[in-house]
Design an enzyme around this catalytic site. Structure first.
Site, PDB file in Angstrom:
ATOM      1  N   CYS A 163     -82.528  83.955 -11.239  1.00 59.21           N
ATOM      2  CA  CYS A 163     -81.543  83.790 -12.315  1.00 59.21           C
ATOM      3  C   CYS A 163     -82.050  82.925 -13.461  1.00 59.21           C
ATOM      4  CB  CYS A 163     -80.268  83.175 -11.749  1.00 59.21           C
ATOM      5  SG  CYS A 163     -79.782  83.841 -10.157  1.00 59.21           S
ATOM      6  N   HIS A 302     -74.604  77.387 -16.259  1.00 49.55           N
ATOM      7  CA  HIS A 302     -75.017  78.487 -15.389  1.00 49.55           C
ATOM      8  C   HIS A 302     -73.764  79.189 -14.864  1.00 49.55           C
ATOM      9  CE1 HIS A 302     -77.618  80.870 -12.955  1.00 49.55           C
ATOM     10  NE2 HIS A 302     -77.165  80.403 -11.815  1.00 49.55           N
ATOM     11  N   GLU A 313     -73.182  71.991 -10.232  1.00 46.19           N
ATOM     12  CA  GLU A 313     -73.595  71.918 -11.635  1.00 46.19           C
ATOM     13  C   GLU A 313     -72.787  70.857 -12.383  1.00 46.19           C
ATOM     14  OE1 GLU A 313     -74.637  74.791 -15.465  1.00 46.19           O
ATOM     15  OE2 GLU A 313     -73.458  75.620 -13.817  1.00 46.19           O
ATOM     16  N   LYS A 334     -70.652  83.973 -18.336  1.00 46.34           N
ATOM     17  CA  LYS A 334     -70.652  84.896 -17.200  1.00 46.34           C
ATOM     18  C   LYS A 334     -69.231  85.332 -16.833  1.00 46.34           C
ATOM     19  CE  LYS A 334     -74.996  83.390 -15.010  1.00 46.34           C
ATOM     20  NZ  LYS A 334     -75.396  82.270 -15.867  1.00 46.34           N
ATOM     21  N   HIS A 339     -72.946  88.184 -13.932  1.00 48.81           N
ATOM     22  CA  HIS A 339     -74.237  87.504 -13.818  1.00 48.81           C
ATOM     23  C   HIS A 339     -75.353  88.518 -14.017  1.00 48.81           C
ATOM     24  CE1 HIS A 339     -77.399  84.910 -12.879  1.00 48.81           C
ATOM     25  NE2 HIS A 339     -77.002  84.406 -11.732  1.00 48.81           N
ATOM     26  N   PHE A 398     -82.098  81.216  -7.593  1.00 46.76           N
ATOM     27  CA  PHE A 398     -82.354  81.167  -6.151  1.00 46.76           C
ATOM     28  C   PHE A 398     -83.764  80.622  -5.909  1.00 46.76           C
ATOM     29  CE2 PHE A 398     -79.397  84.720  -4.311  1.00 46.76           C
ATOM     30  CZ  PHE A 398     -78.303  83.912  -4.560  1.00 46.76           C
TER      31      PHE A 398
END
Length: 411
Positions: A163, A302, A313, A334, A339, A398
């Site tokens: 990502c 994010h 976050e 998002k 995403h 990830f």
């Protein structure tokens, strides 16, 4: 050291297939999530995604070429074409091909073609696997097709950091120009992973929203969030040295002035609960730009709509900003695009550029139930007018890959 500016942008997203349409949709709080049409979901728990709609690759390439590419390459070439057009670099002879590079990544590459050819292998044998299977599948082909389509002959690199892919692409492109290796870089990312094997994998790791209500699906920072919504598309930005842009009279959209990248060294899918890596990435990007947290007006988070991402976050943002956070707006686009994986960072950097140029911060839509663990000013449901001079965009991939870029008004 060269200053680096953005002179062109291109986007293919679930809420618009060009930058203007995408930006208008962001301002309006348009939701790109809908029932999946790419495949039959009868046997799947996952029923919705943020798919690209009404996209015709032959607007950007001939039909024969299009048949020899996977969708992730279609989206990449389209976004790059738009960005080069805006920058005034589309025509042959408008740039030095050896001083122009590409850093363009994809988290998954050609997953749909993998799916198709593995089935063909098992049903019809190895001799029937397409000879184009490998060049359609490998993730570097997005950068390769951009190079071939537009005659770009400088460095061509494909980062793959899940990502965080296209945020790393932007940051490394900025460094490449700063240190004089290239004058211009086409930077960004692309993704087309809404296929049965991709969705089954993410579904079975319990990462995706499994309900059927598009308005309750991608809901970052909302207490009801239960998993992310898969998106697809591409974002491309033309990064250029300030001296080169000025010499050719280019329109400068904004400056890309800071970049920070770290690793969590923690887990293959979960962010670090202490938020140290994400915090440090933000701090590094701000310091790289010669600024302080108090200078930042907007954070494009994010914000994936998973139970743990926004909690951790938020911790990271609070650590990075301290008392300065009280005057900072935060949102997750998002909530509108889903995403977009490897394309997310580039699409979200474009949203930051919009906030700087137009003075409009995109909202976090479908926000209903606040979460005490995510007590940030998330611009709920409606765009916010604000004087944005500095914006940062976070991407957390990830494997613990963290990246932050900082954009600021060009002066």
């Amino acid at each position: 050291m060269e200053r680096v500016v953005i002179t062109g942008m291109g986007a293919v997203t679930p809420i618009g297939n060009d930058v203007k349409t995408y930006m208008d949709a962001l301002k309006a709080g348009k939701c790109g999530v809908a029932p999946i049409t790419h495949f039959d979901t009868a046997e799947f728990k996952v029923k919705v995604a943020a798919e690209i709609k009404d996209f015709d690759p032959t607007q950007y390439m001939d039909k024969r070429e299009a048949k020899r590419m996977d969708s992730f390459c279609h989206y990449a070439v389209a976004a790059a074409a738009q960005a080069l057009e805006q920058a005034g670099l589309r025509e042959p002879g408008s740039f030095d091909p050896w001083r122009t590079g590409i850093i363009f990544g994809s988290g998954c590459g050609g997953l749909p073609i993998v799916e198709t050819e593995v089935v063909r292998l098992h049903e019809k044998g190895p001799s029937r696997v397409s000879p184009l299977y490998i060049p359609e599948m490998i993730a570097n082909m997005a950068a390769a097709h951009i190079s071939m389509q537009f005659g770009i002959r400088g460095e061509s690199v494909c980062p793959i950091t899940a990502c965080a892919t296209s945020t790393h692409a932007l940051g490394e492109a900025m460094r490449m120009i700063r240190h004089g290796y290239q004058d211009i870089v086409v930077a960004g990312g692309t993704e087309a992973a809404i296929c049965t094997i991709g969705m089954a994998g993410f579904q079975n790791m319990k990462a995706l929203y499994t309900g059927d209500d598009p308005q309750a699906a991608s809901i970052p920072f909302d207490k009801r969030r239960s998993g992310f919504v898969m998106g697809e598309g591409a974002g491309a930005l033309i990064l250029e040295s300030l001296s080169h842009a000025k010499a050719r009279g280019a329109h400068i959209i904004c400056e890309i002035a800071g970049y920070g990248a770290t690793s969590d060294a923690y887990h293959i899918t979960s962010p670090d609960p202490e938020g140290e890596g994400a915090c440090r990435a933000m701090q590094l990007a701000i310091a790289d730009a010669g600024l302080t947290p108090a200078d930042v007006d907007y954070i494009n988070a994010h914000g994936t709509s998973t139970p743990i991402n926004e909690k951790y976050e938020t911790i990271a943002i609070k650590k990075a900003f301290g008392d300065a956070l009280k005057s900072v707006k935060v949102s997750s686009t998002k909530s509108m695009t889903g995403h977009m994986l490897g394309a997310a960072g580039a699409a979200e950097a474009i949203a930051c550029a919009m906030a700087i140029c137009d003075g409009i911060i995109p909202p976090t839509i479908n926000f209903v139930e606040p979460d005490e663990d995510c007590d940030l000013d998330v611009c709920p449901n409606h765009a916010v007018q604000a004087d944005v001079k500095v914006a940062i965009s976070n991407s957390l991939g990830f494997g613990g890959h963290n990246a932050t870029v900082l954009l600021k008004r060009y002066e």
